[in-house]
Each structure stands twice: as structure tokens, then as C-alpha cells.
Design an enzyme around this catalytic site. Structure first.
Site, PDB file in Angstrom:
ATOM      1  N   LEU A  46     -18.040 -11.734  44.317  1.00 42.01           N
ATOM      2  CA  LEU A  46     -18.110 -13.156  44.663  1.00 42.01           C
ATOM      3  C   LEU A  46     -16.698 -13.723  44.839  1.00 42.01           C
ATOM      4  O   LEU A  46     -16.375 -14.314  45.869  1.00 42.01           O
ATOM      5  CB  LEU A  46     -18.863 -13.919  43.563  1.00 42.01           C
ATOM      6  CG  LEU A  46     -18.974 -15.436  43.722  1.00 42.01           C
ATOM      7  CD1 LEU A  46     -19.760 -15.782  44.990  1.00 42.01           C
ATOM      8  CD2 LEU A  46     -19.660 -16.068  42.503  1.00 42.01           C
ATOM      9  N   GLU A  77     -12.848 -14.372  45.548  1.00 39.19           N
ATOM     10  CA  GLU A  77     -11.954 -13.962  46.643  1.00 39.19           C
ATOM     11  C   GLU A  77     -10.525 -14.368  46.292  1.00 39.19           C
ATOM     12  O   GLU A  77     -10.311 -15.136  45.353  1.00 39.19           O
ATOM     13  CB  GLU A  77     -12.404 -14.638  47.941  1.00 39.19           C
ATOM     14  CG  GLU A  77     -13.807 -14.213  48.360  1.00 39.19           C
ATOM     15  CD  GLU A  77     -14.209 -14.761  49.714  1.00 39.19           C
ATOM     16  OE1 GLU A  77     -13.423 -15.568  50.282  1.00 39.19           O
ATOM     17  OE2 GLU A  77     -15.288 -14.390  50.209  1.00 39.19           O
ATOM     18  N   GLY A 135      -8.732 -16.503  47.531  1.00 41.99           N
ATOM     19  CA  GLY A 135      -8.542 -17.950  47.575  1.00 41.99           C
ATOM     20  C   GLY A 135      -9.693 -18.752  47.005  1.00 41.99           C
ATOM     21  O   GLY A 135      -9.739 -19.973  47.179  1.00 41.99           O
ATOM     22  N   ILE A 195     -12.657  -7.810  41.178  1.00 37.41           N
ATOM     23  CA  ILE A 195     -14.022  -7.292  41.114  1.00 37.41           C
ATOM     24  C   ILE A 195     -14.085  -6.144  40.106  1.00 37.41           C
ATOM     25  O   ILE A 195     -13.478  -5.083  40.338  1.00 37.41           O
ATOM     26  CB  ILE A 195     -14.494  -6.804  42.504  1.00 37.41           C
ATOM     27  CG1 ILE A 195     -14.311  -7.911  43.544  1.00 37.41           C
ATOM     28  CG2 ILE A 195     -15.947  -6.328  42.424  1.00 37.41           C
ATOM     29  CD1 ILE A 195     -14.988  -9.222  43.221  1.00 37.41           C
ATOM     30  N   THR A 196     -14.813  -6.361  39.032  1.00 37.54           N
ATOM     31  CA  THR A 196     -14.981  -5.313  38.023  1.00 37.54           C
ATOM     32  C   THR A 196     -15.778  -4.157  38.624  1.00 37.54           C
ATOM     33  O   THR A 196     -16.799  -4.386  39.278  1.00 37.54           O
ATOM     34  CB  THR A 196     -15.708  -5.881  36.799  1.00 37.54           C
ATOM     35  OG1 THR A 196     -14.932  -6.964  36.291  1.00 37.54           O
ATOM     36  CG2 THR A 196     -15.855  -4.824  35.709  1.00 37.54           C
ATOM     37  N   ARG A 224      -3.782  -4.720   1.935  1.00 36.24           N
ATOM     38  CA  ARG A 224      -2.389  -5.120   2.065  1.00 36.24           C
ATOM     39  C   ARG A 224      -2.010  -6.090   0.941  1.00 36.24           C
ATOM     40  O   ARG A 224      -2.716  -7.054   0.693  1.00 36.24           O
ATOM     41  CB  ARG A 224      -2.183  -5.784   3.425  1.00 36.24           C
ATOM     42  CG  ARG A 224      -0.816  -6.366   3.654  1.00 36.24           C
ATOM     43  CD  ARG A 224       0.212  -5.293   3.914  1.00 36.24           C
ATOM     44  NE  ARG A 224       1.515  -5.888   4.191  1.00 36.24           N
ATOM     45  CZ  ARG A 224       2.594  -5.172   4.498  1.00 36.24           C
ATOM     46  NH1 ARG A 224       2.518  -3.844   4.556  1.00 36.24           N
ATOM     47  NH2 ARG A 224       3.747  -5.773   4.743  1.00 36.24           N
ATOM     48  N   GLN A 254      -4.808 -18.212   0.042  1.00 34.78           N
ATOM     49  CA  GLN A 254      -5.800 -19.142   0.598  1.00 34.78           C
ATOM     50  C   GLN A 254      -5.698 -19.311   2.117  1.00 34.78           C
ATOM     51  O   GLN A 254      -6.700 -19.505   2.793  1.00 34.78           O
ATOM     52  CB  GLN A 254      -5.681 -20.511  -0.083  1.00 34.78           C
ATOM     53  CG  GLN A 254      -6.208 -20.480  -1.509  1.00 34.78           C
ATOM     54  CD  GLN A 254      -6.230 -21.847  -2.144  1.00 34.78           C
ATOM     55  OE1 GLN A 254      -5.493 -22.745  -1.741  1.00 34.78           O
ATOM     56  NE2 GLN A 254      -7.049 -22.003  -3.168  1.00 34.78           N
ATOM     57  N   GLU A 287     -16.528 -15.293  34.550  1.00 29.26           N
ATOM     58  CA  GLU A 287     -17.895 -15.836  34.408  1.00 29.26           C
ATOM     59  C   GLU A 287     -17.880 -17.335  34.111  1.00 29.26           C
ATOM     60  O   GLU A 287     -18.658 -17.841  33.315  1.00 29.26           O
ATOM     61  CB  GLU A 287     -18.675 -15.111  33.300  1.00 29.26           C
ATOM     62  CG  GLU A 287     -18.608 -13.615  33.311  1.00 29.26           C
ATOM     63  CD  GLU A 287     -19.237 -12.980  34.546  1.00 29.26           C
ATOM     64  OE1 GLU A 287     -19.779 -13.734  35.363  1.00 29.26           O
ATOM     65  OE2 GLU A 287     -19.148 -11.760  34.679  1.00 29.26           O
TER      66      GLU A 287
END
Lengths: 403, 261
Positions: A129, A131, A133, A161-162, A272, A283, A367
Site C-alpha cells: 500500500l 509508496e 510519497g 513493504i514487509t 544485579r 523504589q 499500521e
């Protein structure tokens, strides 16, 4: 302490949870830090996820899917992103942004043709989807589709694009009517190997480095009319409904990140020591861990709410947007705090938390940015936005017919 | 010939260190309970034997009332049936009592054919006693093989298996029936399938209680004290040096000084 998993989910869901978390701990976590370090895609996970049914988890069995519900999709998304965002993204893009839209908007013939190969992982799919621009401004896309002799000729470029360089199926959006704005957009299913279709990988990402992110270039790609998804001009609605699916996975995955940050921070804080005692007794460290737990509890409820509405076939754009907005911001907060709890070690890739922090920055962008979701929620609350019924709503989950 | 597999519900390994003495004494564990990881190898082997020899499989677990998560997991992996034994039948008894109850259960379970092979993981991640299966074999009067790494064949009423021992491996043949503890080298446990999960979540697992099992468990050992060792105070040393060789030399010197190497 009553766990929301006990209160909200069925025994079936909890068995899915154990299986998915076992998979993440055994298969994903041992390899993913190295892939992230090397910016390489974990191809070895694809057949394993396919065999377990992750790639078609909430598709009906008649289309080769596992026939599970949308809450199960959320659980698997959470578990995968507990390991790394990149692995969850693969399922989200392949399933939520490609296979589910075909299930929702496709003709019977398209469902029978395309879904079985996607459900079993023979084909890997993506969604185009954005682009160079046009991102949030979907109506501003420049890719064109011209009808010619019953086919469509597509020209344009998609960006960020994944799975662009991994997939062999592409759901892309193009303008069929230039002067119609969002109403002039149509959706098309493209296949790798078609003349004029090329892809590439984008380098230099801040996060999700074990995912493939790239571009799709279309130079006069001829697309048969039977590969148009939905009606001509219906592309914007299809794209938005796709986001309802994918945002759910993003939200659920973010819950996984928060849980990972809690687990790692608690373990580290109890071991640690500073000033003669475990840092867990300081705290201000406790404050950060309490904040993570609060975010986890809220996030789990929002994901459950959206998933339950999906199961019922109720329009859930607002609820899914809220879950995505809250959970991604909460995950970024949790990862930031987790690095802080770990101190200098957290800044090193010796620990997972810095990777989660880099990954969460992308989650508040893709998304729908957090800003887009803010505007959406304001518009809903102010009565300025109303979701109209879709021509093809996502079917409610029906165990009798899906399994 | 049918196969029974003994499984135990134990705290998730990742949460095991968080279990307190009070929780262990009361049995009211806050940890997420899962199938004992060692038992997953036994479940996998049972399913594999079912595929190879067409036998029926049943998973058996003793635990608190309603504690069936481990059995559900075994069902989701693919065993045919499951039986839960209410731990109240042994009235707080020890491993010997547990073995007696499980042996009595094995005599009762009806899988359509006689159970002639019992599989178990080599140990549990919590109790760590490694004696339950030995006790079961003793109670039943069956042979026992431990640390089995491969079941080669079952033919003419005999089972041929490879078992590992310190520094070696041997192939043995025993007549059925037999109890076997399996080592992790025997297989790679499968993940439950979605179909298996659906099936498991719909199954009502029968529970056997005092009225069902005719046993008089005798416990010879009881806890007189329970202690949790303090975590070791680990010192971290980071070696500075201009080159990898210089750092490695310092590391080697330090390890020799501590008599590690």
C-alpha cells in the site's frame, strides 16, 4: 495472582499459548539475535511455522487453514513477538494483510484458488500500500492501473513493504480512477515472475532487522481481471479492513514485547546488586517494573476485547485501533524502561531489551502511526467518525464450519 | 500390545527458581504448571511407537484434583487417552506410594488391549528423584530399562533397545512387559497440533480416586525439613587488554588460579 489468561481464555487458547511460547523459546529465540545482528531473514522458520499451521491459523479448514479463532491469532502473535517483532510481522503480513483480505473480499473462485497455497505456506505473501510519497495519506498513492483488453496494466512503486523480497504473492493497491481520490483505488493480487514486477530490499533499518523490508516496482505489469480483489474502486475500503486485521496482530505482539521486557527486567533486577542489595529493592526500579505490569494488564484486556469482537463478527475498527495505539506505545515504554533497568548492559545487544526497544519504534509508526490513531479515537469520541457497514464484512468465527 | 506413558505436572522450568519453600510444602504452587519436560520425550516415543506398531497409547498422571494440564498437553501431542489419579489416594505419601498408585492404575486402564510397555521421562524437574518408574516396575514385577536412547524393535514379545550408560551405550533385549525410562537423545518431541489442541480441550479426562484404586500406600519417607539454598554470589570480572590474545591469557591465568582448568 489471577492471570488474565485464566480469566479470559479457554482451555483451548491456553494450550495454543503453551505451544506458541514453546515454539518461540525453542525455535525463535536461539537464532533471532544473530539474524538481527546480521540483518538476515530467518528463512529456516518459515517451514516450521507453516507445518504448525501458523500461516493459516484463522482460516477455515476448507481452505487449508487451521480453523482456529481470532483470539488464537492474537495469542500466537503475542508469543512470536515475545521472541522478536520480525517473526510476528511475517505472520501478520502473510495472513492478516493478504490471506484474510482474500477470505473477506474474494470471490469463491479466488478463495479456492489462492487460500490453500497460502495456508500451507507453499506461497508467501505480502501487502503493498505504502509508496515513496504516500503513507498515512492513502488517497495520495500514485500507482496506476489501466484497464486494457480485459486485463489491468499496473505501473508504480511501493515502499517499506514487509516481505517484499521474500514473498511470491503481492496484494497491491493502485488507482483505477485518478480523479476519484480514495474511491478511485482498486486492489490486485500479483505473482512473482510476472513481467515488469521487480522487488528489492531496503537496508539500514533501525529495528526489525530480521524481517525483510523492501520495495516493489511495477513497470507495465499485466494483471488478469480475475486477480482484482473486490470491486473496482473498492480498494480503499479493502485496505482499511486489512488494517483492522493487521493492527490486531500488532497490538497482541506488543503485549508479547511487554511480557518479554518484564521477564527480562525482573530476572536482571533480582540478580544485579547495587549499594549492597538487589536493584529490585530500589523504589525507582520498582516503579519502572510496576509501570510495565500495568501496561501489560491493560494491553491484554484491549487485545482480548478486539479479538472477541472479531470472533463475533462485529465491526471493531475503533477497538482494534485503540488496542494497537495503546499496546505499541506501551511496548515502547516498557522496552525503554527495560533498557534503563539493565543499565549499561541493556544498551548492549548482549541482552534482548535493546532489540525490543529498536523494534518498538517501528511499531508506533507502521499500521497507522500513533498520531493517526489519536485522531481516529478523537473523531470517534467526538462523533465525527462513524463506521459504515462493509459490502463484505469479515465473517464471524464459527467453529462448526471453520474446523 | 498397548503403551502407557507416565507424566507429571511440574512448574515451568523458567519459573522453578521462584517456587518458595512454603509453596512446595503446601503444594499450592503459584508457578505456571506444565508437563515435565523430560516426560515430553516419553510422550513423543509413545506416539511414535503407535505409528510404528499400531498400538493404543494412554497417558497417566497423578496430581491434585483438576490438575490435568500435563495430560491435556500429552493428548494435544497425540496420545489416544488420558487418566488422572487424584493424589489424595496416597494421603501425602512418598515416591514409593506414588509408584504403588500408578502401578494399580496401570492394572486398571483399559485401552482395548493389554498394556505391556510403560514409558517415563528419566526424571522430573522438580522432585528429581528418578525412582517412580523403578518403583512401578517393582510393583508390577516387570523388567526395567533406564536411560533408553532408542527403541530398535518390538518383535515376538521382546523389545530391543539401546540404552546409554556412563561412557558407553549398549543394546539390550528384554521380554515384554517392561518399564522404560527414556533419555532426551531418544527423539525430538513434537509441538501439539491445532487439531490435537482442539481434541484435547474437548476431552473430559477420567479421574481415579480412593474408591477406584485398591491400594494401601505405605510411606517410608517424609519431609522433616525443607530448605532452599541461597543463590550463589557470583562475581563478574572483565579483563582489559590491548588484544584478544592478552585478554585470553589473563582469562586462562584466572581460570587456572581458581583451579577451573
Amino acid at each position: 495472582m489471577a492471570s488474565s489468561t485464566d480469566l479470559l481464555y479457554s482451555e483451548e487458547h491456553n494450550l495454543v499459548r503453551k505451544m506458541a511460547y514453546d515454539f518461540t523459546r525453542n525455535e525463535v529465540m536461539p537464532i533471532i539475535a544473530e539474524h538481527d545482528r546480521n540483518h538476515t531473514f530467518p528463512f529456516e522458520l518459515l517451514p516450521k511455522m507453516a507445518q504448525l499451521g501458523f500461516l493459516g491459523i484463522c482460516l477455515p479448514a476448507c481452505y487449508g487453514g487451521a480453523g482456529m479463532d481470532f483470539l488464537s491469532l492474537g495469542i500466537v502473535s503475542e508469543a512470536l513477538e515475545y521472541g522478536d517483532s520480525s517473526v510476528r510481522e511475517t505472520v501478520a503480513v502473510h495472513l492478516a494483510l493478504h490471506a484474510l483480505p482474500i477470505f473477506q473480499w474474494g470471490t469463491d473462485e479466488q478463495k479456492e484458488t489462492f487460500l490453500p497455497g497460502l495456508a500451507c505456506g507453499d506461497h508467501i505473501a505480502c501487502f503493498g500500500l505504502t509508496e515513496p510519497g504516500a503513507g498515512s495519506d492513502v488517497a495520495g498513492i500514485q500507482t496506476r492501473a489501466v484497464c486494457e483488453g480485459g486485463d489491468y496494466i499496473l505501473t508504480g512503486e511501493k515502499m517499506w513493504i514487509t516481505l517484499a523480497d521474500v514473498a511470491d504473492r503481492f496484494l497491491v493497491f493502485a488507482k483505477t480512477q485518478l480523479d476519484q481520490g480514495a474511491r478511485g483505488i482498486s486492489a490486485f493480487i500479483l505473482e512473482r515472475g510476472w513481467q515488469g514486477l521487480t522487488t528489492g530490499t531496503l537496508e539500514g533499518k533501525m529495528g526489525v532487522r530480521a524481517s525483510n523490508t523492501g520495495w516493489i516496482n511495477m513497470q507495465d505489469v499485466r494483471v488478469p481481471a480475475g486477480h482484482r480483489l473486490g470491486e473496482e474502486g473498492e480498494g480503499f475500503k479493502i485496505a482499511m479492513s486489512c488494517l483492522d486485521n493487521a493492527r490486531f496482530g500488532v497490538a497482541a505482539g506488543s503485549v508479547g514485547i511487554i511480557r518479554a521486557c518484564i521477564d527480562e527486567s525482573v530476572k536482571y533486577a533480582l540478580q544485579r546488586k547495587s549499594f549492597g542489595k538487589p536493584i529490585a529493592e530500589h523504589q525507582l526500579v520498582q516503579q519502572m517494573i510496576a509501570q510495565m505490569q500495568q501496561d501489560l494488564d491493560i494491553g491484554e484486556l484491549l487485545v482480548w476485547k478486539a479479538g472477541t469482537l472479531k470472533n463475533q463478527g462485529v465491526r471493531n475498527t475503533r477497538e482494534t485501533s485503540m488496542a494497537k495505539w495503546f499496546c505499541t506505545e506501551a511496548a515502547r515504554r516498557a522496552a525503554d524502561n527495560a533498557v534503563q533497568v539493565h543499565g549499561a548492559y541493556g544498551y548492549s545487544d548482549e541482552y534482548n531489551v535493546e532489540r525490543h526497544l529498536r523494534n518498538t519504534k517501528s511499531a508506533v509508526i507502521y499500521e497507522g502511526t500513533s498520531q493517526i490513531h489519536t485522531l481516529m479515537q478523537a473523531a470517534y469520541t467526538l462523533g465525527m467518525r462513524e463506521d459504515r457497514p462493509l459490502r463484505c464484512p469479515m465473517p464471524a468465527y464459527d467453529p462448526d464450519t471453520w474446523q | 500390545m498397548n503403551v502407557a506413558v507416565l507424566v507429571k505436572q511440574t512448574p515451568d522450568t523458567a519459573e522453578l527458581p521462584k517456587v518458595t519453600v512454603a509453596e512446595a510444602q503446601s503444594g499450592e504452587l503459584q508457578a505456571t504448571m506444565v508437563i515435565n519436560p523430560w516426560d515430553e520425550f516419553a510422550v513423543e516415543e509413545a506416539i511414535d511407537l503407535s505409528d510404528r506398531f499400531g498400538c493404543e497409547t494412554v497417558a497417566i498422571s497423578m496430581g491434585r484434583e483438576g490438575e490435568t494440564d500435563a495430560l491435556k498437553h500429552a493428548l494435544a501431542m497425540g496420545v489416544d487417552a488420558a487418566v488422572h489419579v487424584d493424589e489424595r489416594v496416597i494421603d501425602g505419601g512418598d515416591e514409593w506410594a506414588t509408584a504403588e498408585a500408578l502401578a494399580a492404575t496401570l492394572k486398571m486402564v483399559d485401552t482395548g488391549d493389554q498394556v505391556e510397555l510403560v514409558l517415563a521421562g528419566k526424571m522430573s524437574v522438580d522432585g528429581n528423584s528418578s525412582v517412580i518408574y523403578a518403583g512401578v516396575a517393582c510393583m508390577l514385577g516387570w523388567d526395567l530399562l533406564v536411560n533408553v536412547t532408542r527403541i530398535v524393535d518390538i518383535v515376538d514379545g521382546k523389545l530391543i533397545a539401546e540404552q546409554a550408560f556412563e561412557g558407553g551405550q549398549e543394546t539390550v533385549e528384554v521380554p515384554l512387559p517392561v518399564v522404560i525410562s527414556v533419555a532426551k537423545e531418544i527423539n525430538e518431541p513434537r509441538y501439539p497440533s491445532f487439531m490435537g489442541i482442539r481434541k484435547a480441550s474437548r476431552v473430559t479426562i477420567p479421574t481415579l480416586g480412593s474408591d477406584d484404586l485398591e491400594i494401601r500406600p505405605s510411606s517410608t519417607t517424609r519431609w522433616t525439613d525443607l530448605d532452599k539454598p541461597e543463590p550463589e554470589d557470583v562475581q563478574v570480572r572483565i579483563f582489559d587488554g590491548a588484544s584478544v590474545e592478552e585478554k585470553v591469557t589473563q582469562l586462562a591465568d584466572a581460570l587456572m588460579a581458581e583451579k577451573v582448568i
